[in-house]
Design an enzyme around this catalytic site. Structure first.
Site, mmCIF file in Angstrom:
data_model
loop_
_atom_site.group_PDB
_atom_site.id
_atom_site.type_symbol
_atom_site.label_atom_id
_atom_site.label_comp_id
_atom_site.label_asym_id
_atom_site.label_seq_id
_atom_site.Cartn_x
_atom_site.Cartn_y
_atom_site.Cartn_z
ATOM 1 N N GLY A 166 0.831 -1.197 0.000
ATOM 2 C CA GLY A 166 0.000 0.000 0.000
ATOM 3 C C GLY A 166 0.858 1.236 0.000
ATOM 4 O O GLY A 166 2.087 1.180 0.034
ATOM 5 N N GLY B 209 0.644 5.807 0.931
ATOM 6 C CA GLY B 209 -0.094 6.923 1.503
ATOM 7 C C GLY B 209 0.733 8.177 1.398
ATOM 8 O O GLY B 209 1.739 8.223 0.672
ATOM 9 N N PHE C 267 2.713 9.314 3.434
ATOM 10 C CA PHE C 267 4.038 9.106 4.000
ATOM 11 C C PHE C 267 4.979 8.411 3.028
ATOM 12 O O PHE C 267 6.179 8.470 3.169
ATOM 13 C CB PHE C 267 3.923 8.254 5.268
ATOM 14 N N GLY C 268 4.448 7.638 2.075
ATOM 15 C CA GLY C 268 5.273 6.847 1.175
ATOM 16 C C GLY C 268 4.623 5.510 0.886
ATOM 17 O O GLY C 268 3.396 5.419 0.766
ATOM 18 N N SER C 269 5.430 4.456 0.802
ATOM 19 C CA SER C 269 4.934 3.139 0.414
ATOM 20 C C SER C 269 5.331 2.084 1.433
ATOM 21 O O SER C 269 6.301 2.243 2.182
ATOM 22 C CB SER C 269 5.491 2.751 -0.965
ATOM 23 N N VAL C 270 4.563 0.975 1.442
ATOM 24 C CA VAL C 270 4.847 -0.155 2.318
ATOM 25 C C VAL C 270 5.023 -1.395 1.466
ATOM 26 O O VAL C 270 4.237 -1.664 0.548
ATOM 27 C CB VAL C 270 3.702 -0.388 3.336
ATOM 28 N N LYS D 166 8.187 0.001 5.719
ATOM 29 C CA LYS D 166 7.623 1.292 5.327
ATOM 30 C C LYS D 166 8.757 2.184 4.836
ATOM 31 O O LYS D 166 9.724 2.441 5.553
ATOM 32 C CB LYS D 166 6.905 1.945 6.507
ATOM 33 N N ASP E 170 -3.643 10.003 15.987
ATOM 34 C CA ASP E 170 -4.234 9.640 14.694
ATOM 35 C C ASP E 170 -4.857 8.251 14.766
ATOM 36 O O ASP E 170 -4.573 7.375 13.936
ATOM 37 C CB ASP E 170 -3.180 9.707 13.593
#
Length: 768
Positions: A475, A477, A479-482, A496, A592
């Site tokens: 996935g 977002g 923040f970046g990728s996982v 991550k 969050d």
């Protein structure tokens, strides 16, 4: 046990100079002008439930006091003490009387008489059960001149109150007894927060606040009545079943306790207590005491110390704490002093410490402490040097391996060093100066090892087998990728990769700092990280069932979650957040909480994840001003209003998420025929229609009691005022069934989040 209703213990003033009345003989519940109460004579309430007179506590206390107690309950359970700080040596030498000027007086029986205690005839409340009342005018007058409910001691009975008069500043507070056998004013107080938060704060010695409770807590046995208007803020309670006999007591050990009388067992049964852990009470073990919840005695002395009042410790009264066995020898020169340190392992660091800059090791920290004659202890924790001066309070023993456990070094004299070392068969009395780093240091070394392990070029299989290729994207977002990866032992991991600006760097550092020092079954585990010039990688355990959000959005996936699995997720997330808020050295506010940040392992055990926005708050401060962070739909009102943030912001987000987990619906989902689900859900809960919230795919297959508890606590969590929201620890208690709550009011501020033209969005399906 028969009803308490209409059973007031009355002291009727039948004669005032300006109101002539005919005299009459005193009834058993009445004392008139010119009459006195002395010796063994008592007043008994009209219903026979309560009795007032002179009493002497058990346990070797030979002093006498005037008090009120339950007449029909074996033993003497005292609910109010008149002269708690002015005891009497002999009840035959004192008398309680009504003076012609309207004062209620406790005075010596000798001539000339001296006042021991006076009512000063102030008060304005109605009469209620167990209340000692001074009335004006004639016997049938309802004018209250003075009453004991305006002056409580340590106990609240139904109809009594704790409060604050906003006009005069006058308090009604519960103040503990000094000990179980000494009714004098103790160290612990329960009062209304004078800063206007609407909460009730617990104080030690009238100075240090250590616990807060909101007005939200309810029970199926009791109704708590909360009043907050322009004139006063107060709380009281009543029993829902008139046959129940209950009392709320501020204990000598600093816990607010609710007791119910049991005719069957012939004793008082503890219904609940807060704080739930005795060791969370400020200075419960006194100076240089160590609190251990695993020990039935709770308190013991730190090495080199002994009970300051041994007799008190026998009766489990620890407030006097511990005293040094041997005085320190201090010259202010670390090289010449003979003092040293004894280690205490697995301790949660006490509060009220200060830091020593530029102390790069445990030895430097020890030397800095020795140079300061007022320094009594030190710890080298997470690369920082912490020292304590004068009295050290609130040291708490943790289990071996607990996150946040550290080694605390206690300063002792040479004689105590020698005795301890002889007992332990050690060879070097100065070894304590070097110390042992915190348990967390081992975890940091492991992280550094992993850092070196991961500082290889991404995507390469190295000869030493450090890391295999990250090939499967999980996935992405903001923040970046996982990516999914595999360790040489075939353990699946999630990596991550943070991308973007300095904000990503800040989130990376926050996550490493937070997860590197905590560990809990319901928190995601950080296995390692990589920080090179170009890369920021975080390595976690792989969660095969993905996030709760992905399950919520997948019809097939969500069908896998039966009620038992969902309730387990609710409870697990609550326990994880309670750990962050209440059990870490520094309070951690996640900031969050949402389904996207709840990961599910193979057994659907939830793991709170993504700490990039987390805020660390030192325990001595309850609030932290911070810029808005979080996700729309889960943001607490205080974020939006720019108000100070506490852990209650996470509670709000958790409540929103709880409603989604119960119903299988997202907060905003126009396709489902509504625009804002939480307001509709809160309305249904207020009407007791819990099944209306339950996901239709479960076809009603849920534990009704668990469903009701989850719905009620969710609606308390999303209240606008943070003061009335529960703590996450209380949420855990409600879900477990150990704490009962009434139905929450509908949080009307949610209506502001809905457009004016969406007032008909409550139609969900036929039958609702």
């Amino acid at each position: 046990m028969s009803s308490w209703r209409h059973l007031a213990l009355l002291l009727l003033l039948l004669l005032l100079p300006s109101w002539p009345c005919s005299s009459s003989a005193a009834a058993s519940d009445t004392l008139s002008v010119g009459e006195s109460l002395a010796g063994n004579r008592t007043l008994v309430s009209s219903g026979g439930q309560f009795e007032l007179g002179f009493f002497s506590p058990s346990g070797g206390n030979s002093n006498y006091y005037v008090g009120i107690w339950y007449r029909r309950i074996p033993g003497r359970t005292v609910i109010w003490v008149m002269n708690r700080d002015s005891p009497i040596a002999d009840p035959s030498s004192a008398e309680l009387t009504v003076a012609p000027d309207g004062n209620l007086l406790l005075q010596t029986g000798n001539r000339p008489q001296e006042a021991i205690w006076s009512s000063n005839s102030t008060g304005s409340r109605d009469v209620d059960d167990g209340n000692l009342v001074l009335r004006g005018r004639c016997g049938n007058s309802s004018a209250v001149v003075w009453q004991s409910f305006d002056h409580p001691t340590d106990t609240l009975v139904p109809g009594g109150w704790v409060g604050l008069n906003k006009n005069t500043g006058a308090y009604q507070a519960l103040r503990s007894w000094r000990s179980a056998t000494d009714p004098s004013t103790g160290l612990y107080t329960d009062r209304v927060d004078p800063r206007g938060s609407g909460q009730y704060e617990f104080l030690w010695n009238e100075t240090a606040a250590y616990h807060y409770i909101g007005s939200w807590v309810m029970s199926d046995k009791y109704t708590f009545i909360f009043v907050n208007n322009s004139e006063e803020v107060s709380y009281s309670f009543k029993v829902n079943d008139p046959s129940t006999v209950s009392r709320l007591v501020m204990s000598p050990h600093g816990q607010l306790t609710m007791f119910d009388w049991s005719d069957g067992s012939g004793q008082w049964l503890l219904h609940w207590a807060t704080p739930t852990s005795q060791c969370d009470v400020y200075s419960v073990c006194g100076p240089f005491g160590l609190c251990d919840v695993a020990n039935s005695q709770y308190c013991r002395c730190l090495p080199g110390f002994e009970p300051a009042s041994p007799g008190d410790w026998v009766s489990q009264t620890w407030s006097a704490g511990c005293a040094r066995k041997t005085s320190l020898q201090c010259s202010g020169n670390a090289s010449s002093t003979t003092d040293g340190f004894l280690p205490v392992q697995n301790v949660q660091l006490p509060s009220s410490n200060s830091t020593v800059p530029h102390a790069g090791s445990s030895g430097d920290c020890a030397s800095a402490c020795l140079r300061n004659c007022s320094c009594t202890a030190y710890a080298y924790y997470r690369g920082g040097c912490y020292v304590w001066g004068d009295d050290l309070r609130n040291a708490q023993q943790l289990a071996a391996g607990d996150a946040g456990a550290c080694t605390l070094f206690i300063r002792v004299a040479a004689a105590d060093l020698a005795a301890a070392n002889q007992s332990a068969s050690t060879n070097n009395v100065r070894v304590a100066l070097l110390g042992v780093s915190c348990v967390v240091a081992l975890a940091i070394l492991c992280l550094l090892f992993v850092l070196a392990w991961l500082r290889r070029r991404e995507g390469t299989v190295h000869p030493d087998g450090s890391l295999l290729v990250f090939s499967h994207g999980l996935g992405s977002g903001s923040f970046g990728s996982v990516y999914k990866g595999t360790l040489p032992n075939h353990t699946a991991i999630a990596v991550k990769r943070l991308e973007g600006s300095a904000q990503g760097e800040k989130q990376f550092r926050t996550e490493v700092r937070t997860l590197g020092t905590i560990q809990h079954v319901n928190l995601v585990r950080l296995r390692g990280f990589c920080a090179t010039r170009d890369e920021r990688l975080l390595v976690y355990d792989y969660m095969p069932n993905g996030s709760l959000a992905s399950v919520l959005s997948s019809g097939h996936g969500f069908r896998l979650l039966d009620w038992r699995a969902r309730f387990g997720i609710m409870s697990g997330v609550a326990r994880g957040l309670a750990y962050l808020h209440e059990q870490c050295h520094e309070r951690i506010v996640h900031c969050d909480v949402k389904p996207e940040n709840i990961l599910l392992d193979a057994g659907f055990c939830p793991k709170v994840a993504d700490f990039g926005m987390a805020k660390l708050i030192v325990r001595d401060f309850s609030k932290a001003l911070t810029t808005t962070r979080g996700t729309v739909g889960y943001l607490a009102p205080e974020w939006i209003l720019g108000l100070p943030i506490t852990a209650k912001a996470d509670v709000f987000s958790y409540g929103m998420m709880l409603l989604e987990l119960i119903s299988g619906r997202r907060n905003r989902d126009a396709a489902a025929g509504y625009r804002y689900f939480p307001l509709w859900a809160a309305t249904k809960v207020s009407e007791g229609q819990f099944l209306a919230l339950l996901d239709e795919r479960l076809a009603g297959d849920a534990d009704v009691d668990e469903l009701g508890r989850a719905c009620k606590v969710a609606c308390w969590c999303i209240q606008q005022s943070e003061a009335v929201r529960p703590t996450m620890g209380q949420v855990v208690q409600v879900l477990e069934g150990s704490l009962r709550v009434a139905t929450a009011p509908v949080p009307r501020f949610l209506e502001q989040l809905c457009a004016e033209d969406s007032c008909t969005y409550f139609h969900l399906s036929a039958g609702e």
